[in-house]
Design an enzyme around this catalytic site. Structure first.
Site, mmCIF file in Angstrom:
data_model
loop_
_atom_site.group_PDB
_atom_site.id
_atom_site.type_symbol
_atom_site.label_atom_id
_atom_site.label_comp_id
_atom_site.label_asym_id
_atom_site.label_seq_id
_atom_site.Cartn_x
_atom_site.Cartn_y
_atom_site.Cartn_z
ATOM 1 N N LYS A 77 1.837 4.397 6.655
ATOM 2 C CA LYS A 77 0.991 5.593 6.607
ATOM 3 C C LYS A 77 -0.463 5.228 6.313
ATOM 4 O O LYS A 77 -1.383 5.782 6.937
ATOM 5 C CB LYS A 77 1.539 6.562 5.552
ATOM 6 C CG LYS A 77 0.753 7.839 5.376
ATOM 7 C CD LYS A 77 1.591 8.923 4.738
ATOM 8 C CE LYS A 77 2.347 8.409 3.531
ATOM 9 N NZ LYS A 77 1.454 7.958 2.441
ATOM 10 N N THR A 81 -1.849 2.353 6.949
ATOM 11 C CA THR A 81 -2.330 1.650 8.146
ATOM 12 C C THR A 81 -2.771 2.644 9.210
ATOM 13 O O THR A 81 -3.823 2.485 9.847
ATOM 14 C CB THR A 81 -1.221 0.731 8.696
ATOM 15 O OG1 THR A 81 -0.821 -0.176 7.668
ATOM 16 C CG2 THR A 81 -1.698 -0.052 9.899
ATOM 17 N N ARG A 126 -6.141 6.088 -1.931
ATOM 18 C CA ARG A 126 -5.852 5.706 -3.314
ATOM 19 C C ARG A 126 -6.026 4.207 -3.504
ATOM 20 O O ARG A 126 -5.961 3.426 -2.559
ATOM 21 C CB ARG A 126 -4.411 6.078 -3.685
ATOM 22 C CG ARG A 126 -4.149 7.556 -3.817
ATOM 23 C CD ARG A 126 -2.696 7.821 -4.152
ATOM 24 N NE ARG A 126 -1.802 7.404 -3.079
ATOM 25 C CZ ARG A 126 -0.487 7.292 -3.202
ATOM 26 N NH1 ARG A 126 0.090 7.533 -4.360
ATOM 27 N NH2 ARG A 126 0.252 6.932 -2.175
ATOM 28 N N LYS A 142 5.958 -4.050 -2.688
ATOM 29 C CA LYS A 142 5.018 -3.915 -1.566
ATOM 30 C C LYS A 142 4.270 -5.212 -1.251
ATOM 31 O O LYS A 142 4.096 -5.587 -0.109
ATOM 32 C CB LYS A 142 4.007 -2.801 -1.865
ATOM 33 C CG LYS A 142 4.559 -1.406 -1.641
ATOM 34 C CD LYS A 142 3.443 -0.381 -1.706
ATOM 35 C CE LYS A 142 3.956 1.000 -1.328
ATOM 36 N NZ LYS A 142 2.884 2.002 -1.345
ATOM 37 N N ALA A 165 3.023 9.351 -6.322
ATOM 38 C CA ALA A 165 3.320 10.575 -5.576
ATOM 39 C C ALA A 165 4.687 11.155 -5.908
ATOM 40 O O ALA A 165 4.920 12.337 -5.679
ATOM 41 C CB ALA A 165 3.231 10.309 -4.078
ATOM 42 N N PHE A 219 3.818 9.205 0.267
ATOM 43 C CA PHE A 219 5.175 9.444 0.757
ATOM 44 C C PHE A 219 5.214 10.555 1.815
ATOM 45 O O PHE A 219 4.262 10.747 2.555
ATOM 46 C CB PHE A 219 6.132 9.710 -0.398
ATOM 47 C CG PHE A 219 6.220 8.577 -1.388
ATOM 48 C CD1 PHE A 219 6.419 7.266 -0.957
ATOM 49 C CD2 PHE A 219 6.102 8.800 -2.750
ATOM 50 C CE1 PHE A 219 6.500 6.222 -1.857
ATOM 51 C CE2 PHE A 219 6.182 7.755 -3.664
ATOM 52 C CZ PHE A 219 6.388 6.468 -3.218
ATOM 53 N N PHE A 267 6.000 -0.445 16.197
ATOM 54 C CA PHE A 267 6.234 -1.823 15.772
ATOM 55 C C PHE A 267 6.512 -2.653 17.024
ATOM 56 O O PHE A 267 7.069 -2.145 18.015
ATOM 57 C CB PHE A 267 7.404 -1.894 14.799
ATOM 58 C CG PHE A 267 7.079 -1.420 13.405
ATOM 59 C CD1 PHE A 267 7.271 -2.248 12.316
ATOM 60 C CD2 PHE A 267 6.577 -0.144 13.184
ATOM 61 C CE1 PHE A 267 6.962 -1.811 11.024
ATOM 62 C CE2 PHE A 267 6.263 0.302 11.910
ATOM 63 C CZ PHE A 267 6.468 -0.546 10.816
ATOM 64 N N TRP A 280 -1.864 -1.330 13.898
ATOM 65 C CA TRP A 280 -1.662 -2.598 13.189
ATOM 66 C C TRP A 280 -2.095 -3.751 14.092
ATOM 67 O O TRP A 280 -2.828 -4.652 13.671
ATOM 68 C CB TRP A 280 -0.180 -2.786 12.794
ATOM 69 C CG TRP A 280 0.040 -3.972 11.899
ATOM 70 C CD1 TRP A 280 0.145 -3.963 10.538
ATOM 71 C CD2 TRP A 280 0.183 -5.352 12.296
ATOM 72 N NE1 TRP A 280 0.331 -5.237 10.061
ATOM 73 C CE2 TRP A 280 0.357 -6.119 11.119
ATOM 74 C CE3 TRP A 280 0.172 -6.018 13.529
ATOM 75 C CZ2 TRP A 280 0.519 -7.500 11.131
ATOM 76 C CZ3 TRP A 280 0.319 -7.406 13.544
ATOM 77 C CH2 TRP A 280 0.498 -8.137 12.354
#
Length: 563
Positions: A78, A80, A101, A112, A280, A308, A388, A416
């Site tokens: 999200k 990205t 954020r 992560k 979140a 999220f 992807f 990406w």
């Protein structure tokens, strides 16, 4: 679809290839004056709040909110997509500024490994943003723990307020995942070490101080909000606040620099404000309203995200952030990935690489529910399929067909791999949606409704639940909050991000379920009531193989292992 290379570069390798401009050049190019910049090195700066005063008469740009379906544990990109969309907007001639954020060190070293976008759609300098950045989180941690120290000192020095040590609500915090600190005992070792009592640690991003920082408009607003936090009760069952300890002034002093938004840039030199970081699934999950307001004043479009899925971040953005900031999105982008849709369609993690159009169709019901929530509040949705490189063409076609049947604007994004170029289709679709201007925001509830009624509206409308069950403890707290006059506040639901329900493993679009509220917390300084469902932890733990064990730094200061 691009050919899959033998070695796909990591995010940090790509970030090092960025041709960054001095942040002074970024700032001046977007109309920020030299005296409004506080430099933190060559590529980072804080922006003084005087900018907003100078630009107060300039019309705001259009606000675009990016949210998603219920994510998998790996995330759906999200951030990205948010960064890529901002870059793409500038490519098609629309001035766009991004607001995000700040990453928390807990998730960075936990699962992560980094949270500043990815590939050719990330914010830089990536290593610094993901690590200590400009010290905002340390300021929040220190201000929070100063209050804890003042409170325990008050107990030790005679307890003039009659504060009941058994009913202290204010725990300590640190910006790290450490399950062993969830429940502790302090004050042991004799009278000189204070009053023995049970205590514990939360992660810094779960602190109410973090929520207040992101919802404050100026230093006076910040100070007043800090003084209103509920930190405990007296023996006589009277609430105690930081203002009773005369703590809010010193706390605000520690946060005065942290209140200023941070300015950095993307891989393509698009300006990006990165400021604040409330969780979140515990707090409201958005960057500061000050950063968003600066983005709205400087750009034709401000692109921001909410943590999220739309059931958590977007819902809270609509009812908490938008209300406090007095702004409303002109369009909402809902990010979906084929792997997440297949997981919601019943495919186990180890088989997500296999083509399965039926699973995409079943999992689409999850996306449909989130889109329905956006439409329910009167805002126009746009679906972004975050592609992807291993995605199957047949599944992409299936998803496009499903979106068309629902009359959903949809675009494939490859941000990406291709940066802003990979988001041009999405950018054009968002601009087209915004320029139609067909929206009228309608919140799911009014703050004047009762607590049970507000929670019920969220559960039914945003989650698709049949209703809400309240434990006896929750019912008791609701009665007390009403007696105190705290019931006319927005609701901040603390819920799992993985499911529309309060059960993480109940994927897809569940039906016939109820939400159980086990307890509530009054975050009076932040201006909302937190309703806890399921097994939500305010101090996460590390996974079996933390990202930290793959991180290192060499003799030249080069960082390795950040994703």
């Amino acid at each position: 679809m691009s050919a899959i290379t033998e070695k796909i570069p990591t995010d940090i390798e790509i970030a090092r290839s960025a041709k960054m401009k001095p942040i002074t050049e970024i700032a001046s190019g977007w109309g920020i004056n030299e005296d409004e910049i506080e430099l933190y090195g060559k590529y980072k700066a804080k922006i003084h709040l005087s900018l907003l005063k100078r630009l107060q008469d300039r019309p705001d740009g259009h606000l675009v909110l990016v949210t998603s379906i219920n994510p998998t544990p790996a995330g759906e990109g999200k951030t990205t997509v948010t960064v890529g969309l901002g870059q793409a907007m500038n490519r098609i001639g629309k001035k766009a500024v991004i607001a995000l954020r700040e990453p928390s060190l807990g998730p960075v070293f936990g699962l992560k490994g980094g949270a500043a976008g990815g590939g050719y759609s990330q914010v830089v300098p990536m290593e610094e943003i993901n690590l200590h950045f400009t010290g905002d989180f340390h300021a929040v941690t220190t201000a929070h723990n100063l209050l804890a120290a003042l409170m325990d000192n008050h107990l030790h020095q005679g307890n003039e307020l009659h504060l009941d040590p058994r009913r202290i609500l204010w725990r300590r915090v640190m910006d790290m995942n450490d399950r062993s600190l969830r429940e502790i005992v302090i004050g042991l070792g004799g009278k000189k070490n204070g009053v023995p009592r049970e205590d514990g640690f939360d992660i810094s991003v779960a602190s109410e101080v973090m929520a207040i920082l992101t919802l404050s408009e100026n230093i006076e607003d910040l100070k007043e909000s800090l003084g209103k936090m509920l930190i405990g009760y007296t023996y006589e069952n009277q609430p105690v606040f930081p203002r009773d300890l005369k703590a809010e002034g010193a706390m605000a002093l520690l946060l005065k620099d942290a209140l200023m938004p941070n300015l950095v840039q993307t891989m393509e030199n698009t300006p990006a404000f990165i400021h604040g970081g409330p969780f979140a699934n515990i707090a409201h999950g958005t960057n500061s309203i000050l950063a968003t307001k600066m983005a709205l004043k400087l750009g034709e479009y401000a692109v921001t995200e909410a943590g999220f899925g739309a059931d958590l971040g977007a819902e809270k953005f609509f009812h908490i952030t938008s209300r406090k900031g007095n702004f409303t999105p002109a369009a909402v982008v809902v990010v979906a990935t084929l792997r997440a849709l297949k997981m919601h369609g019943g495919v186990p993690k180890e088989r997500l690489g296999e083509e399965n159009r039926l699973a995409v169709k079943i999992g689409f019901e999850n996306l449909k529910k989130h889109v329905g929530t956006i439409r329910r509040v009167g805002l126009p949705p746009v679906v972004a399929i975050n592609r992807f490189i291993h995605d199957h063409e047949g599944e992409i076609e299936e998803l496009f067909d499903l979106c068309r049947r629902e009359h959903l604007p949809v675009a494939l994004t490859e941000v990406w791999e291709k940066g802003g170029e990979g988001g041009v289709e999405l950018a054009r679709l968002v601009v087209e949606t915004v320029e139609k201007g067909k929206h009228s925001f309608r919140p799911l509830y009014s703050v004047d409704q009762g607590i049970e009624e507000k929670i019920g509206s969220i559960a039914r409308e945003a989650y698709g639940a049949d209703g809400v069950e309240f434990t006896d403890e929750a019912k008791k707290q609701i009665r007390f909050f009403k007696e105190q006059g705290w019931d006319k506040l927005p609701i901040c639901m603390a819920k799992t991000q993985y499911s529309l329900s309060d059960r993480p493993k109940l994927l897809g679009r569940p039906k016939g379920f109820t939400i159980t509220v086990r307890e509530l917390k009054a975050s009076l300084g932040a201006g909302f009531l937190v309703a806890f469902t399921g097994d939500i932890l305010t101090m996460p733990g590390l996974p079996k193989e933390p990202a930290a064990i793959h991180m290192n730094v060499d003799g030249d200061g080069n960082v390795y292992g950040l994703f």
